[in-house]
Motif scaffolding. Structure first.
Motif, PDB file in Angstrom:
ATOM      1  N   HIS A 185       0.840  -1.196   0.000  1.00 53.04           N
ATOM      2  CA  HIS A 185       0.000   0.000   0.000  1.00 53.04           C
ATOM      3  C   HIS A 185       0.877   1.249   0.000  1.00 53.04           C
ATOM      4  CE1 HIS A 185      -3.832  -2.096   0.800  1.00 53.04           C
ATOM      5  NE2 HIS A 185      -3.053  -2.968   1.436  1.00 53.04           N
ATOM      6  N   ILE A 186       0.538   2.181  -0.877  1.00 49.72           N
ATOM      7  CA  ILE A 186       1.340   3.386  -1.066  1.00 49.72           C
ATOM      8  C   ILE A 186       0.426   4.607  -1.043  1.00 49.72           C
ATOM      9  CG2 ILE A 186       2.888   4.625  -2.643  1.00 49.72           C
ATOM     10  CD1 ILE A 186       3.426   1.720  -3.838  1.00 49.72           C
ATOM     11  N   GLY A 187       0.795   5.611  -0.277  1.00 49.35           N
ATOM     12  CA  GLY A 187       0.108   6.894  -0.302  1.00 49.35           C
ATOM     13  C   GLY A 187       0.890   7.867  -1.170  1.00 49.35           C
ATOM     14  N   LEU A 188       0.244   8.441  -2.166  1.00 47.36           N
ATOM     15  CA  LEU A 188       0.930   9.338  -3.103  1.00 47.36           C
ATOM     16  C   LEU A 188       0.257  10.704  -3.080  1.00 47.36           C
ATOM     17  CD1 LEU A 188       2.167   8.457  -6.659  1.00 47.36           C
ATOM     18  CD2 LEU A 188       0.839  10.541  -6.284  1.00 47.36           C
ATOM     19  N   VAL A 189       1.069  11.724  -2.831  1.00 46.19           N
ATOM     20  CA  VAL A 189       0.555  13.093  -2.755  1.00 46.19           C
ATOM     21  C   VAL A 189       1.483  13.999  -3.548  1.00 46.19           C
ATOM     22  CG1 VAL A 189       1.812  13.552  -0.603  1.00 46.19           C
ATOM     23  CG2 VAL A 189      -0.176  14.939  -1.175  1.00 46.19           C
ATOM     24  N   THR A 190       0.943  15.068  -4.097  1.00 45.42           N
ATOM     25  CA  THR A 190       1.781  16.000  -4.836  1.00 45.42           C
ATOM     26  C   THR A 190       1.216  17.408  -4.747  1.00 45.42           C
ATOM     27  OG1 THR A 190       2.923  16.360  -6.951  1.00 45.42           O
ATOM     28  CG2 THR A 190       0.602  15.708  -7.070  1.00 45.42           C
ATOM     29  N   ASP A 191       2.076  18.365  -5.038  1.00 40.08           N
ATOM     30  CA  ASP A 191       1.681  19.776  -5.141  1.00 40.08           C
ATOM     31  C   ASP A 191       0.858  20.240  -3.940  1.00 40.08           C
ATOM     32  OD1 ASP A 191       2.446  20.803  -8.105  1.00 40.08           O
ATOM     33  OD2 ASP A 191       1.962  18.670  -8.136  1.00 40.08           O
ATOM     34  N   THR A 192       1.438  20.042  -2.757  1.00 41.89           N
ATOM     35  CA  THR A 192       0.788  20.550  -1.550  1.00 41.89           C
ATOM     36  C   THR A 192       0.881  22.072  -1.467  1.00 41.89           C
ATOM     37  OG1 THR A 192       2.846  20.045  -0.356  1.00 41.89           O
ATOM     38  CG2 THR A 192       1.064  18.450  -0.189  1.00 41.89           C
ATOM     39  N   HIS A 193       1.970  22.645  -1.978  1.00 44.04           N
ATOM     40  CA  HIS A 193       2.156  24.105  -2.005  1.00 44.04           C
ATOM     41  C   HIS A 193       1.802  24.752  -0.665  1.00 44.04           C
ATOM     42  CE1 HIS A 193       3.313  24.868  -6.149  1.00 44.04           C
ATOM     43  NE2 HIS A 193       2.418  23.981  -6.541  1.00 44.04           N
ATOM     44  N   PHE A 194       2.242  24.131   0.413  1.00 45.04           N
ATOM     45  CA  PHE A 194       1.934  24.684   1.730  1.00 45.04           C
ATOM     46  C   PHE A 194       2.707  25.988   1.975  1.00 45.04           C
ATOM     47  CE2 PHE A 194       1.059  20.108   3.259  1.00 45.04           C
ATOM     48  CZ  PHE A 194      -0.292  20.240   3.050  1.00 45.04           C
ATOM     49  N   TRP A 195       2.019  26.900   2.609  1.00 41.56           N
ATOM     50  CA  TRP A 195       2.621  28.141   3.117  1.00 41.56           C
ATOM     51  C   TRP A 195       1.835  28.468   4.388  1.00 41.56           C
ATOM     52  CZ3 TRP A 195       3.343  33.286  -0.126  1.00 41.56           C
ATOM     53  CH2 TRP A 195       4.021  34.219   0.668  1.00 41.56           C
ATOM     54  N   PHE A 196       2.383  28.057   5.501  1.00 43.62           N
ATOM     55  CA  PHE A 196       1.631  28.091   6.759  1.00 43.62           C
ATOM     56  C   PHE A 196       1.402  29.512   7.266  1.00 43.62           C
ATOM     57  CE2 PHE A 196       3.651  23.896   6.567  1.00 43.62           C
ATOM     58  CZ  PHE A 196       2.524  23.104   6.704  1.00 43.62           C
TER      59      PHE A 196
ATOM     60  N   ALA B  72      11.923  25.792   6.233  1.00 44.43           N
ATOM     61  CA  ALA B  72      11.115  25.482   7.412  1.00 44.43           C
ATOM     62  C   ALA B  72       9.884  24.658   7.036  1.00 44.43           C
ATOM     63  CB  ALA B  72      10.696  26.773   8.120  1.00 44.43           C
ATOM     64  N   THR B  73       9.263  24.999   5.901  1.00 48.14           N
ATOM     65  CA  THR B  73       8.074  24.259   5.451  1.00 48.14           C
ATOM     66  C   THR B  73       8.438  22.844   5.032  1.00 48.14           C
ATOM     67  OG1 THR B  73       7.033  26.318   4.735  1.00 48.14           O
ATOM     68  CG2 THR B  73       6.153  24.280   3.816  1.00 48.14           C
ATOM     69  N   ILE B  74       9.541  22.693   4.302  1.00 50.72           N
ATOM     70  CA  ILE B  74       9.964  21.350   3.901  1.00 50.72           C
ATOM     71  C   ILE B  74      10.213  20.483   5.133  1.00 50.72           C
ATOM     72  CG2 ILE B  74      11.829  20.041   2.811  1.00 50.72           C
ATOM     73  CD1 ILE B  74      12.063  22.337   0.785  1.00 50.72           C
ATOM     74  N   ARG B  75      10.899  21.039   6.128  1.00 51.36           N
ATOM     75  CA  ARG B  75      11.167  20.272   7.355  1.00 51.36           C
ATOM     76  C   ARG B  75       9.860  19.855   8.035  1.00 51.36           C
ATOM     77  NH1 ARG B  75      14.937  24.571   8.333  1.00 51.36           N
ATOM     78  NH2 ARG B  75      17.088  23.906   7.901  1.00 51.36           N
ATOM     79  N   LYS B  76       8.924  20.784   8.107  1.00 55.91           N
ATOM     80  CA  LYS B  76       7.661  20.500   8.802  1.00 55.91           C
ATOM     81  C   LYS B  76       6.866  19.419   8.086  1.00 55.91           C
ATOM     82  CE  LYS B  76       3.505  22.770  10.605  1.00 55.91           C
ATOM     83  NZ  LYS B  76       2.893  24.077  10.968  1.00 55.91           N
ATOM     84  N   VAL B  77       6.775  19.501   6.766  1.00 59.44           N
ATOM     85  CA  VAL B  77       5.996  18.520   6.012  1.00 59.44           C
ATOM     86  C   VAL B  77       6.674  17.154   6.079  1.00 59.44           C
ATOM     87  CG1 VAL B  77       5.100  17.904   3.739  1.00 59.44           C
ATOM     88  CG2 VAL B  77       5.021  20.277   4.513  1.00 59.44           C
ATOM     89  N   LYS B  78       7.979  17.111   5.914  1.00 60.19           N
ATOM     90  CA  LYS B  78       8.702  15.841   5.983  1.00 60.19           C
ATOM     91  C   LYS B  78       8.530  15.201   7.361  1.00 60.19           C
ATOM     92  CE  LYS B  78      13.203  13.766   4.940  1.00 60.19           C
ATOM     93  NZ  LYS B  78      13.609  13.196   6.244  1.00 60.19           N
ATOM     94  N   ALA B  79       8.687  16.007   8.415  1.00 55.88           N
ATOM     95  CA  ALA B  79       8.519  15.476   9.770  1.00 55.88           C
ATOM     96  C   ALA B  79       7.101  14.946   9.974  1.00 55.88           C
ATOM     97  CB  ALA B  79       8.835  16.560  10.793  1.00 55.88           C
TER      98      ALA B  79
END
Length: 311
Positions: free
Chosen positions: A8-19, A77-84
């Motif tokens: 089972h694989i979860g695939l997500v793309t283009d979250t473009h988060f800016w908190f 900072a956003t990359i770290r938060k999403v990865k974590a």
């Protein structure tokens, strides 16, 4: 008897988060940046509810690299938060950058380090129990000329390019998994979109996509290619070498239909289903109306979808 072990694989793309953003972007503010924290929370809840063996993010994690005006310190900072956050799902996490995942005018070296990637190279995952190999291609290595041209527009290059080292890595990886079914993932397009809408222009495609496609064709068992970047849900079957491949563009999480894909693989089949986040309708209304005016989010018949691998 063939193995029927399920992966089972979860695939997500283009979250473009800016908190920290207080406004959305795109036509009619169809992107939901002010709801970034809500979307991340809902995404993590949805992923944790599934028995996942792998989570993949196909890039454009953030709004960096120009075009949005995101301050440089917030990119890392956003990359770290999403990865974590994704790492709390409890399975391996594979991420590659999109064109918006570094500081404007800079290389992707810092982003590669944050994502745990070798320099300008992607990563592969093998599940022998399901006779499956997954390739996550790194496509953010523009030439100096491409970078210089794009800087005149105030943004990092929109189209992708895979570095020579990435082509070598990919060729070696495919040779090592001869006989296994292969799924390939990239941020920008390797295959054009289907004929149901206007074809994507050069800025949507990896500049050296033909070289990559030739490598995939030689392998002979590439069953599906999953891509992002265009913020649409699109699917069609296309010739690849002597066989047929299913080319998929996964929808952007940041706008309607605000969804990720749940892939299930065995040695006999590959199937997937669109997993919309339970975002309140009043938040989704403007995004949905804007998207549907000029960019249908995908045909209902595309979810769920199944590829027969038994032959």
């Amino acid at each position: 008897m063939p193995s029927l072990a399920e992966i089972h694989i979860g695939l997500v793309t283009d979250t473009h988060f800016w908190f920290e953003s207080d406004c959305g972007f795109g036509a009619d503010q169809r992107q939901l940046q002010p709801q970034s924290q809500l979307l991340l929370d809902l995404l993590l809840t949805g992923l944790r509810a599934q028995p996942l063996d792998l989570v993949l993010h196909l890039g454009d994690i953030t709004c960096g690299g120009g075009g949005y005006g995101m301050p440089d310190p917030q990119v890392a900072a956003t990359i770290r938060k999403v990865k974590a956050g994704l790492e709390t799902v409890g399975c391996p996490v594979g991420m590659v950058p999109g064109n918006h995942d570094c500081r404007l005018g800079h290389s992707f070296a810092d982003t590669n380090t944050l994502l745990g990637l070798p320099s300008d190279r992607g990563v592969g995952y093998t599940f022998p129990e399901a006779r499956l190999h997954i390739e996550l291609i790194h496509s953010q290595t523009p030439t100096r000329a491409e970078k210089a041209a794009s800087m005149q527009e105030g943004a990092n290059p929109i189209h992708g390019r895979a570095a020579p080292a990435e082509l070598v890595r990919l060729q070696d990886a495919l040779q090592a998994v001869a006989g296994l079914n292969v799924v390939v993932c990239s941020h920008q397009l390797l295959m054009p979109m289907s004929s149901w809408r206007e074809p994507a222009g050069p800025k949507m495609q990896i500049a050296n996509h033909r070289e990559i496609v030739r490598l995939l064709a030689r392998h002979g068992q590439v069953q599906a290619i999953f891509q992002g970047h265009t913020h649409a849900y699109d699917l069609h079957q296309t010739p690849l070498g002597r066989g047929v491949c299913t080319a998929v563009v996964a929808p952007a999480l940041i706008q309607w239909p605000v969804s990720w894909l749940h892939l299930t693989a065995t040695s006999q089949e590959l199937r997937w289903q669109l997993k919309p986040l339970p975002v309140p309708p009043e938040i989704l209304a403007r995004s949905q109306a804007s998207v549907e005016r000029d960019q249908p989010a995908g045909r209902p018949a595309w979810s769920p979808w199944r590829i027969d691998l038994s032959g």
